[in-house]
Every structure is written in structure tokens, then in C-alpha cells.
Design an enzyme around this catalytic site. Sequence first.
Site, PDB file in Angstrom:
ATOM      1  N   HIS A 143       0.840  -1.194   0.000  1.00 36.22           N
ATOM      2  CA  HIS A 143       0.000   0.000   0.000  1.00 36.22           C
ATOM      3  C   HIS A 143       0.874   1.243   0.000  1.00 36.22           C
ATOM      4  O   HIS A 143       0.679   2.173  -0.781  1.00 36.22           O
ATOM      5  CB  HIS A 143      -0.919  -0.020   1.219  1.00 36.22           C
ATOM      6  CG  HIS A 143      -1.874   1.127   1.278  1.00 36.22           C
ATOM      7  ND1 HIS A 143      -1.495   2.407   1.635  1.00 36.22           N
ATOM      8  CD2 HIS A 143      -3.223   1.187   1.038  1.00 36.22           C
ATOM      9  CE1 HIS A 143      -2.552   3.202   1.601  1.00 36.22           C
ATOM     10  NE2 HIS A 143      -3.617   2.485   1.238  1.00 36.22           N
ATOM     11  N   GLY A 144       1.817   1.298   0.914  1.00 36.56           N
ATOM     12  CA  GLY A 144       2.776   2.400   0.958  1.00 36.56           C
ATOM     13  C   GLY A 144       2.381   3.577   1.825  1.00 36.56           C
ATOM     14  O   GLY A 144       3.217   4.431   2.124  1.00 36.56           O
ATOM     15  N   ASP A 145       1.122   3.642   2.228  1.00 37.19           N
ATOM     16  CA  ASP A 145       0.663   4.762   3.066  1.00 37.19           C
ATOM     17  C   ASP A 145      -0.489   4.307   3.952  1.00 37.19           C
ATOM     18  O   ASP A 145      -1.507   4.972   4.076  1.00 37.19           O
ATOM     19  CB  ASP A 145       0.224   5.933   2.174  1.00 37.19           C
ATOM     20  CG  ASP A 145       0.094   7.246   2.945  1.00 37.19           C
ATOM     21  OD1 ASP A 145       0.707   7.363   4.031  1.00 37.19           O
ATOM     22  OD2 ASP A 145      -0.612   8.154   2.469  1.00 37.19           O
ATOM     23  N   LEU A 146      -0.288   3.171   4.606  1.00 32.61           N
ATOM     24  CA  LEU A 146      -1.357   2.547   5.379  1.00 32.61           C
ATOM     25  C   LEU A 146      -1.380   3.130   6.794  1.00 32.61           C
ATOM     26  O   LEU A 146      -0.481   2.875   7.593  1.00 32.61           O
ATOM     27  CB  LEU A 146      -1.136   1.035   5.432  1.00 32.61           C
ATOM     28  CG  LEU A 146      -2.330   0.174   5.824  1.00 32.61           C
ATOM     29  CD1 LEU A 146      -3.431   0.260   4.777  1.00 32.61           C
ATOM     30  CD2 LEU A 146      -1.898  -1.277   6.009  1.00 32.61           C
ATOM     31  N   ASN A 150      -6.470   6.176   6.232  1.00 30.95           N
ATOM     32  CA  ASN A 150      -6.541   5.518   4.926  1.00 30.95           C
ATOM     33  C   ASN A 150      -7.146   4.115   5.004  1.00 30.95           C
ATOM     34  O   ASN A 150      -7.041   3.333   4.060  1.00 30.95           O
ATOM     35  CB  ASN A 150      -5.154   5.446   4.276  1.00 30.95           C
ATOM     36  CG  ASN A 150      -4.831   6.721   3.511  1.00 30.95           C
ATOM     37  OD1 ASN A 150      -5.705   7.550   3.271  1.00 30.95           O
ATOM     38  ND2 ASN A 150      -3.579   6.886   3.130  1.00 30.95           N
TER      39      ASN A 150
END
Length: 249
Positions: A143-146, A150
Amino acid sequence: MGLILDGPHFQTQTSLLCPVTLNGQRAFLKITNDHDELIGAKALEKWEGTGAVRILAQHENAFVLEYAGQTLRSVIPEDTAATRVLCSVADQLHSRNPENLDDFPTLRRWFSSLFADTDSRFDDIRVIADRLLSRNSHPVLLHGDLHHDNVLRSSHRGWLAIDPKGIVGPREFDYCNIFTNPTPQAAVSHFDARVRSVSHTANIEPVDLLRWIACWGALSGIWHLEDGDTTQASLPHTIATLAMERLQR
């Protein structure tokens, strides 16, 4: 297509969004020309609704996204319970094994700012990052931005991730954003409890988790410094320092 506007539109830094209904189903229309947002949309396509919102329809740079409800931050204020939810969502995303991930950036590419930085504070962290990224571990679509804003709760499908970055790398990285959210106070005061909780729930050795947290904190702060924002750089660098202190005990 039965698309009907269902409220006022609003603008983010990268996208135009508007609540809509699609054939009577609540949804969001997202229009963007931002490269990173388009990569994120490709990640949603790959996950096909497993742990993330579905793309219900799309045309070029316009996407109709499944409505997912309230944020984790607003639904579950208790930190340990919220952390478990985030770990569960990450596990669902990583359980997918989509083919052909060549269109997604690698985590090493993401870390280029850390490796290019010359601040001596991060010399040890750069060594750690290079070792972690050089491991022969099975890469997953991250995901990279969990974090707490979010992940949303759908009344029909449970907890779902939104706004992915879409990168390829070791799964451990996706748990790092937990440690710099949702507020500076929570990030610092719950640090040690979160390390224990994430390590247990996500089955990650505490030492490995601390190494990844240190690397993420350093990188995130450097990104803020590149943007000229010394204030926002403070928290991730504080978290990186906490992780390094725990590693040296």
C-alpha cells in the site's frame, strides 16, 4: 452508465473528488492526472477488492471508487484495537499475489532520497536500509501509506484501504506508517506498545520491525526537509530515533 452527482466536489493537491451514486450505489468519483495517483489506481485494480476499495468504473483518468464509510481513526480511538485492524488490512493486501508488477516502483527506488542524503545522523540507518532492501525476500504489492485515515469501515465489506501508493517490496514496510500516525502525541506515547502489538499480530521479529521503522522515519523526515518543511520532519525523525535507541539496548 447511471452516474449521478451526490454532493459538492472538492479538490486535493492531486485530484478532484465528488460523491456520486452509480446505479443507485454510493461511490466517489476521482479525476486525476497525477502519476502517483494513477499508480495507486493500478494497485486497486490488482487487489480486486481484497482489503481495499474496488474500482467500480473508469475512463482514462477518471475513476468511480466504492464508498467505504468512516475512517478507522474516527471509529476506533483505542490504539491497540486500531493497530490490530491496520495489521489485518495489511495482511489482506499482502495475501494477494498478482502477476506482472513491473509497472510499479520498487521500494529501493522510494528510498533513493535516504541514500542520497549526506546527514551523518542517518549513516547507520542507511546501512540498515541497504541490508534490508538487499535481502532475498518475496516482494509483495505494498500500500505504501497505510494509516488510520486511509482505512475505512464499510458496512458491507468490513475494513478497506483507500489511497494506496502502489510499490513493490518486503511486506514489513507496510506496517511502518502506523508508527507516525494518527497524531504526534499518539505516535510517541504508544511507540513501545505498538512495537509489541505489530510484532505479534503481523509475525515480524521486533528487531526487524524496529529496523524498518528507523528507516521509514528517516526517509519520511528527509522528504519533508526536501519540501522545506522542518516542522513536519520532526515527528518521523523522532520516531527513527526511538527505534534506533531500542535497537541499541
